[in-house]
Each structure stands twice: as structure tokens, then as C-alpha cells.
Design a protein around this motif. Structure first.
Motif, PDB file in Angstrom:
ATOM      1  N   LEU A 158     -15.255   1.588 -48.169  1.00 32.02           N
ATOM      2  CA  LEU A 158     -14.568   1.082 -46.971  1.00 32.02           C
ATOM      3  C   LEU A 158     -15.429   1.326 -45.731  1.00 32.02           C
ATOM      4  CD1 LEU A 158     -10.851   2.115 -47.652  1.00 32.02           C
ATOM      5  CD2 LEU A 158     -11.936  -0.139 -47.877  1.00 32.02           C
ATOM      6  N   LEU A 159     -16.048   2.492 -45.663  1.00 32.83           N
ATOM      7  CA  LEU A 159     -16.889   2.810 -44.514  1.00 32.83           C
ATOM      8  C   LEU A 159     -18.019   1.795 -44.376  1.00 32.83           C
ATOM      9  CD1 LEU A 159     -17.638   5.247 -42.430  1.00 32.83           C
ATOM     10  CD2 LEU A 159     -19.440   5.660 -44.086  1.00 32.83           C
ATOM     11  N   LEU A 160     -18.599   1.421 -45.516  1.00 28.87           N
ATOM     12  CA  LEU A 160     -19.723   0.492 -45.472  1.00 28.87           C
ATOM     13  C   LEU A 160     -19.288  -0.925 -45.129  1.00 28.87           C
ATOM     14  CD1 LEU A 160     -21.992   1.471 -48.490  1.00 28.87           C
ATOM     15  CD2 LEU A 160     -22.453   1.752 -46.061  1.00 28.87           C
ATOM     16  N   LEU A 165     -19.924   1.133 -37.937  1.00 27.72           N
ATOM     17  CA  LEU A 165     -21.072   1.920 -38.409  1.00 27.72           C
ATOM     18  C   LEU A 165     -21.622   1.326 -39.702  1.00 27.72           C
ATOM     19  CD1 LEU A 165     -22.849   4.495 -38.198  1.00 27.72           C
ATOM     20  CD2 LEU A 165     -21.154   5.639 -39.638  1.00 27.72           C
ATOM     21  N   GLY A 166     -20.682   0.965 -40.599  1.00 25.51           N
ATOM     22  CA  GLY A 166     -21.075   0.366 -41.873  1.00 25.51           C
ATOM     23  C   GLY A 166     -21.852  -0.924 -41.646  1.00 25.51           C
ATOM     24  N   SER A 167     -21.350  -1.756 -40.730  1.00 23.49           N
ATOM     25  CA  SER A 167     -22.029  -3.027 -40.473  1.00 23.49           C
ATOM     26  C   SER A 167     -23.431  -2.787 -39.939  1.00 23.49           C
ATOM     27  CB  SER A 167     -21.238  -3.847 -39.439  1.00 23.49           C
ATOM     28  OG  SER A 167     -19.893  -3.922 -39.836  1.00 23.49           O
ATOM     29  N   ARG A 168     -23.535  -1.801 -39.027  1.00 27.99           N
ATOM     30  CA  ARG A 168     -24.867  -1.503 -38.481  1.00 27.99           C
ATOM     31  C   ARG A 168     -25.819  -1.045 -39.586  1.00 27.99           C
ATOM     32  NH1 ARG A 168     -22.183   0.337 -33.617  1.00 27.99           N
ATOM     33  NH2 ARG A 168     -22.120   2.503 -34.289  1.00 27.99           N
ATOM     34  N   MET A 189     -29.870   4.982 -38.303  1.00 26.71           N
ATOM     35  CA  MET A 189     -28.985   4.505 -39.373  1.00 26.71           C
ATOM     36  C   MET A 189     -29.427   5.047 -40.730  1.00 26.71           C
ATOM     37  SD  MET A 189     -26.564   2.871 -38.190  1.00 26.71           S
ATOM     38  CE  MET A 189     -26.503   3.454 -36.521  1.00 26.71           C
ATOM     39  N   GLN A 190     -30.763   5.043 -40.932  1.00 25.34           N
ATOM     40  CA  GLN A 190     -31.259   5.527 -42.217  1.00 25.34           C
ATOM     41  C   GLN A 190     -31.011   7.021 -42.376  1.00 25.34           C
ATOM     42  OE1 GLN A 190     -35.199   3.892 -42.016  1.00 25.34           O
ATOM     43  NE2 GLN A 190     -34.597   2.114 -43.227  1.00 25.34           N
ATOM     44  N   ALA A 191     -31.136   7.751 -41.268  1.00 25.57           N
ATOM     45  CA  ALA A 191     -30.854   9.189 -41.336  1.00 25.57           C
ATOM     46  C   ALA A 191     -29.375   9.399 -41.660  1.00 25.57           C
ATOM     47  CB  ALA A 191     -31.209   9.861 -40.015  1.00 25.57           C
TER      48      ALA A 191
END
Lengths: 287, 416
Positions: A158-160, A165-168, A189-191
């Protein structure tokens, strides 16, 4: 259906949910960055030792160890990203593989050095007596692990898919340069992806520690299952990892029960090869 | 001219003296390679064996008058080699036959060890001892029990531990006695890990039991490196055998102990074939879940002041744990090798081999409960013996045969 058979299936589902949980961290990193984290099993090991230390030092059960392991592992994940992964990503694929593999060995042998080679276990009654429904017995730690495994995997999905944040994060994984032009910082984002992945692995480890033994090499034993689950479910797909984890758990249990434990891997890997043959991207992966 | 020549001769003579001295120095340490699992799934057991061997080195190299029955303990070093000291080079077999083989090769060709011992897992002893055989280096396995190890016609291979056939006969007699005493023991399950060790012990047990008219109704081979043993336990729960014999390493032993309690099933007699169930970290993590477990052992701590008690105290001081059976057997294998090297009076492989063949240790000269050490033409110790123990409050107590027992057998199996 005999009660023993039902028990086999229930046991398989519960262990499958745990497979799903610790595989989802691995699949998340792949989906975000096309990096395979070979240290994943050793992240689980670290989380298991965290749970063990929480127990011996503070007498804390899973309620305490799960959040602590999540925080500790998130820190380890973010540190690994900034100190290692960010650098090796600039190199060829082989550098990424060897880099995370080196991290795996570093963690494993640090555990040997610090904790020694002895096996550790948490007290057997840490969560009280098992649940008994008719003839079916469900061990409390396994039930907690299975349920939380499902919940956390679904939350991660769900978060993704449902949050900004998930969209980013997905935008960065689709095209880092384009995302950067939109004002998203790929590195951050990768971190975060490494932190999230490691935190979910931390939760998985703290849960597994309640019914499994802990030793410096336990990550090796568990990592194979995680890789198979990820490849089976589709690289980068969290729901894929969930379905694959459950299927593998039940299939292992049934084939071990019906045909014999030494053959369970033959059955699981045969299905695995068949799935990859027809769907090389895995059950739910993007082609 | 003459002056020069004599100076030259003097120089050569000096060189030769140094050369001889260097040679004499080289003889002052005897190098033994020890191959054990120091990482991988059996690392815990391997590390305990390593500690036992280090203790044996201390016993040989330093004066221990309190252990005067044990050869070489009383004085310092090896009198047969002008007081030479022993040094051990440990190598990690990583739990795989290939790594074990590479380490054996390294110890022989690079470390130039004079003899080898190891390698805990039977499957790894197969490959490491083959390397020693090829290079003509004496090899003792103190603990690997797979029967075929001494059936390969090797000339450099010796084994101090009792073998699968010995235990199988002990289990068979034990079960028959319990049956005569009124215990239910009509159906028997054998659960074995599926490498060299588990497979060979299981097949010997099946052979011996078939001959003795004991009814094995279920055989469950499995992989020791498994994540889940629930299906195996459920298979047993369904058939409900009276007796179960486990042949397992440590990680799987822990999982069986936990899972049997979780699924609430136990047989009336539960037997463990040593190995994982004797690992001190198994006993400390899972001992409370398997109370009343029957096991085999070649080592039992005797009365205070006895050799076994003194050595147990020394080991406890070093590791914080009691000396377990596989580690005690490792120590005995090592002491046997050192005693032979001392008698050989040389580090030449052929002389050590001849001395090993002539080994004749008496019962009071060994740390383990063997009747002594004496090798047959295949290299097997014909005086090796084992006794049956029962786990009580996380301590293994000798219970059978009667003349070596420290307590009565208590059945049925209690578990948790």
C-alpha cells in the motif's frame, strides 16, 4: 480431510507468510534500484540477534524487539546505502554483486566474532501456550509471525502504490533523471528504499527469532528461500512475493509430508523452473 | 694461501653448524593440522572440539603431574623428540567437503604439517583423509562414525571412535531390555540427516535391527540445512511410533526439539545418536524440551579427582561449558596421535604411521571411556566403546550398561 493434513497446510501457510515478509524487503530493493542485495539473509540474522539481545538485556519479548529490530536494521540499511551501495552502483553489475556479498561476509563474521558460534534461542514460552482449535495446534510465535508477516507485506505494498512517498520512489525507479527534473531527489528515495527494506527485514528477523534458532550462519539458510521467493513471485513485486511465499510454504509442507522431506526441494524447484519457463518475469513481475 | 683456505673451511664449518642447529630447531616443534567446522552450520560443535584440542596441547606441552596416567601429561613436550613442543594449525572446513579438501591440501603442502586430525562431519572426513592418503600423511579421525571410512583400504587413516555398528548394537540391546521391562517398543522410526553421517548410521541401524527382529516402521531422511521440520514431526505424529532414533546435527536438533513440543507429540522412547544433541549449545538452548532423551556417549565425568573430572574442570575453566562427548573424543584422537609421534621419535610420516599401527593404550590411559586404543589392519580402534546416557535436567547421566551406570533409566520419555 484428516486433521494431520489440515495441520500440515496451516503450518505451511504460517511459514509461507514469514517467507513472504522477508522476501518483500529483497524484492523492494530490486524493484527500486535493480540491485540484488546479497547481504539480505545476514540482515535477517542481525535482526534475530537484536531480538536476542533485547531479551537477554531487557527481558523484552517481541513487542519490544520488533520495533527495536526495525529501527536498528533501518539504520544498518541506510548506512549500507550511503557507505557502500551508492558507490558500487556506479560500477559494473559484478561490483554490485560482490559489494553486497562482501557486506554479507562482513556481517556474518562480525557476528561470529562478537556472539561466538553458539546457537541461541529465545525462551520457548515467550508468547504463552499454543492455540488449539479442534485437533489443530497453532504455536503462538508462528501465528504472530504469520499474521504480522501478512500485515506488513500488505502495508508495504500500500505504501508503494497508494502514497505520495511511494509514487516518488516508483518514479525514481522508472527514470531517475526524469524524477530529478520533477524535483525528487533520487538518492534520498533510494536511501529510504534501503531503510524500508531493511526495516521490514528487521521485523521479519525479530519474528523468526521467536521460533527459530539464531546463529551467525542462519542468514545463509534463510537467504536461499528469500531469493527463490523473489524470483518466483516476480522481481520487484511485493504482492508477487506474498503469493510466492505462501505457495512455497504450503508446497514445501505438503511435499515433505506426502513424499518425504528430502524431496520437497525437488518439487519446489521443479515448479519454480516451470514458472520461469512460461513466465520468466515471475508470477507478478513486469515483463 | 693456507690462511685463506682455513678461513674458508672455518666459514663452511660455521655454516654447517648453523645448518645443523637450524635443523635441530626445526625439530623442536611438531606441527599437527586440525580440520574442523569453524564456520557454517556445525561451527558451534567445531569450536568446542577446537577448545578440547587446545587443552590437549596444553596438557602435552606443559607439566601436569595431576594427570600422570595420561601419556605425555606429566612432563613437558615430547621426550621421544628431545622435549619438542606440539603446535596445532587449525583449518576451517566451512561445513563442506570441498572446503575441507582444500584445507587439507593447504595444511600438507604449505603448512607442512606432520599429521592431520579431523574433520567432524563424516562427509568431510571422506575428502580430507583422501588428500592425506595421497600425500602419505597420517590422519586420525577422532569422531567421524560413517562405517565406510575404514573400508576404503587406506594405509594412512586411523579412527579412534567407535563406529555405527557399535552404537546400533548398543541401541538394539538397550531397546530389547526396555521391552522386556515392559516399555512399549514395537514400532520404531529412524529420522536421519541425509549426508554421509546420517545415511550410513541409519542404514547400519536398519541392518542390525532387522537381524535382531526389531521392527523399523518409518525412515525419514531429511536435509540438515532445513528451515522447517514440521512435516517430519507430523509424519511421525500420524504413525505414532513407540521409539524414535534421531541422527542429526545441531541446527536441525534444535528445530526438532522445539517443533515436537509445538505440535505436542512425543514417543515413549526417544533416542538421539550423539552429534547435534551433544553440542553444548543444543543442551543449553533446548535441554529443557527433551528431558529423558536417551543418547550415546563415550565420555562421562567420573568421581572428583579422576582424570575425566580434572580434565572436565580444566575445560570448564576454558570454555564455561562441561566437556561434551564429541569434543572429548576429539581430544582423545589428538592425544593418540601425539603419543604415537613421541614413540616414533621422529616426524617422518612413515615412522609415525608405524608407531600408530603399534599403538597400545590401556583403559586407564585414555580420557574417554574406551577400553583403550589399538588399531586393526583397517585403522579402526578395536577397543573403542560407548555407553548409553540419559538427559536429566540438561545433564547427560550414564545409565547403561549397568556396570558403568550412574543412575537408573527413567522411561517413558518425558520431553518438556
Amino acid at each position: 480431510m484428516s486433521s494431520i493434513l489440515l495441520q500440515v497446510i496451516v503450518s505451511g501457510l504460517l511459514i509461507g507468510a514469514v517467507y513472504a515478509l522477508f522476501a518483500s524487503g529483497l524484492t523492494l530493493i530490486w524493484g527500486m534500484m535493480n540491485v540484488i542485495n546479497f547481504a539480505h539473509g545476514d540482515f535477517v540474522m542481525l535482526a534475530m540477534y537484536t531480538a536476542f539481545v533485547v531479551w537477554t538485556a531487557f527481558g523484552g519479548g517481541p513487542l519490544m524487539s520488533i520495533p527495536i529490530a526495525a529501527i536498528v536494521l533501518a539504520t544498518v540499511g541506510i548506512l549500507s546505502y550511503f557507505l557502500l551501495v551508492r558507490h558500487v552502483m556506479r560500477g559494473p553489475m559484478i561490483a554490485q554483486i560482490l559489494g553486497t556479498f562482501g557486506l554479507a561476509l562482513l556481517l556474518r563474521y562480525s557476528a561470529f566474532w562478537y556472539f561466538g558460534s553458539n546457537f541461541k534461542t529465545l525462551p520457548d514460552n515467550i508468547l504463552g501456550p499454543p492455540f488449539v482449535i479442534g485437533d489443530i495446534r497453532i504455536d503462538a510465535p508462528r501465528l504472530l509471525a504469520g499474521t504480522l508477516g501478512l500485515v506488513v507485506t500488505i502495508l508495504l505494498h500500500l505504501l508503494l502504490t497508494r502514497t505520495a512517498l511511494g509514487s516518488r520512489m516508483l518514479a525514481v525507479s522508472e527514470d531517475a533523471t526524469a524524477a530529478q527534473l520533477m524535483g525528487i531527489r533520487p538518492e534520498r528515495m533510494q536511501a529510504i528504499a534501503w531503510g524500508l527494506s531493511a526495516a521490514s527485514t528487521g521485523i521479519a528477523g525479530a519474528l523468526i527469532a521467536t521460533f527459530f534458532y539464531t546463529s551467525p550462519t542462519v542468514g545463509e539458510t534463510l537467504a536461499i528461500i528469500a531469493f527463490v521467493t523473489v524470483a518466483f513471485g516476480g522481481f520487484g513485486s511485493v504482492p508477487g512475493a506474498l503469493v510466492a511465499g505462501l505457495v512455497i510454504g504450503v508446497l514445501e509442507a505438503l511435499s515433505a509430508y506426502w513424499i518425504g522431506p528430502v524431496y520437497k526441494d525437488v518439487i519446489v524447484y521443479t515448479l519454480f523452473v516451470l514458472v520461469l519457463w512460461t513466465r520468466p518475469q515471475g508470477l507478478m513481475g513486469k515483463a | 694461501m693456507l690462511g685463506r683456505a682455513s678461513a674458508f673451511f672455518a666459514f663452511v664449518a660455521t655454516l654447517m653448524t648453523f645448518g645443523l642447529l637450524a635443523q635441530a630447531n626445526a625439530q623442536e616443534t611438531v606441527k599437527i593440522g586440525a580440520i574442523y567446522p569453524l564456520s557454517g552450520n556445525a561451527a558451534s560443535a567445531g569450536t568446542f572440539s577446537k577448545a578440547a584440542i587446545e587443552l590437549a596441547v596444553d596438557i602435552v606441552n606443559n607439566a601436569h603431574p595431576e594427570l600422570k596416567d595420561i601419556p605425555l601429561a606429566e612432563g613437558q613436550g615430547l621426550p621421544g623428540l628431545k622435549g619438542a613442543k606440539i603446535s596445532v594449525v587449525f583449518a576451517d572446513n566451512q561445513g563442506t567437503p570441498a572446503a575441507g579438501q582444500n584445507q587439507a591440501l593447504r595444511l600438507i603442502t604449505e603448512e607442512k604439517v606432520h599429521a592431520l586430525i579431523g574433520a567432524y562431519q563424516s562427509g568431510i572426513t571422506v575428502t580430507t583423509s583422501a588428500m592425506a592418503e595421497r600425500h602419505g600423511i597420517p590422519f586420525i579421525t577422532p569422531e567421524s562414525v560413517a562405517s565406510n571410512l575404514t573400508e576404503r583400504g587406506f594405509k594412512w587413516f586411523f579412527r579412534t571412535t567407535p563406529v555405527a555398528g557399535d552404537f546400533a548394537r548398543a541401541y538394539s540391546t538397550f531397546i530389547k531390555e526396555q521391552k522386556a521391562a515392559g516399555q512399549k517398543a514395537d514400532t520404531i522410526a529412524v529420522v536421519n540427516e541425509n549426508t554421509e553421517y546420517g545415511n550410513s548410521v541409519a542404514s547400519v541401524i536398519r541392518e542390525v535391527f532387522a537381524k535382531d527382529g526389531l521392527n523399523i516402521t518409518q525412515v525419514i531422511p531429511y536435509s540438515a540445512n532445513t528451515t522447517d521440520v514440521q512435516p517430519q514431526v507430523l509424519q511421525m505424529k500420524e504413525k505414532n511410533p513407540d521409539v524414535v532414533i534421531f541422527i542429526s546435527y545441531t541446527s536441525d536438533a534444535i528445530l526438532y526439539a522445539k517443533t515436537m513440543k509445538d505440535l505436542n507429540w512425543k514417543p515413549s522412547i526417544m533416542i538421539a545418536d550423539n552429534a547435534g544433541f551433544n553440542d553444548p549449545s543444543f543442551v543449553s538452548t533446548s535441554g529443557a524440551l527433551v528431558d529423558g532423551l536417551i543418547n550415546r556417549s563415550s565420555f562421562a565425568v567420573g568421581k572428583p579427582g579422576s582424570v575425566s573430572a580434572i580434565i572436565n574442570e580444566m575445560y570448564k575453566k576454558k570454555t564455561g561449558h562441561d566437556l561434551d562427548d564429541p569434543s572429548a573424543r576429539a581430544m582423545q584422537g589428538f592425544l593418540t596421535m601425539v603419543e604415537a609421534i613421541n614413540r616414533a621419535g621422529s616426524t617422518e610420516p612413515a615412522k609415525i604411521q608405524a608407531a600408530l599401527k603399534a599403538t597400545d593404550l590401556k583403559a586407564h590411559q585414555v580420557v574417554t571411556g574406551y577400553n583403550g586404543v589399538k588399531f586393526d589392519e583397517k585403522g579402526q580402534n578395536v577397543l573403542a566403546s560407548s555407553l548409553i546416557t540419559q538427559l536429566r535436567n540438561s545433564v547427560y547421566v550414564p545409565v547403561w550398561p549397568k556396570d558403568k551406570a550412574a543412575g537408573d533409566v527413567k522411561l517413558p520419555y518425558k520431553g518438556w
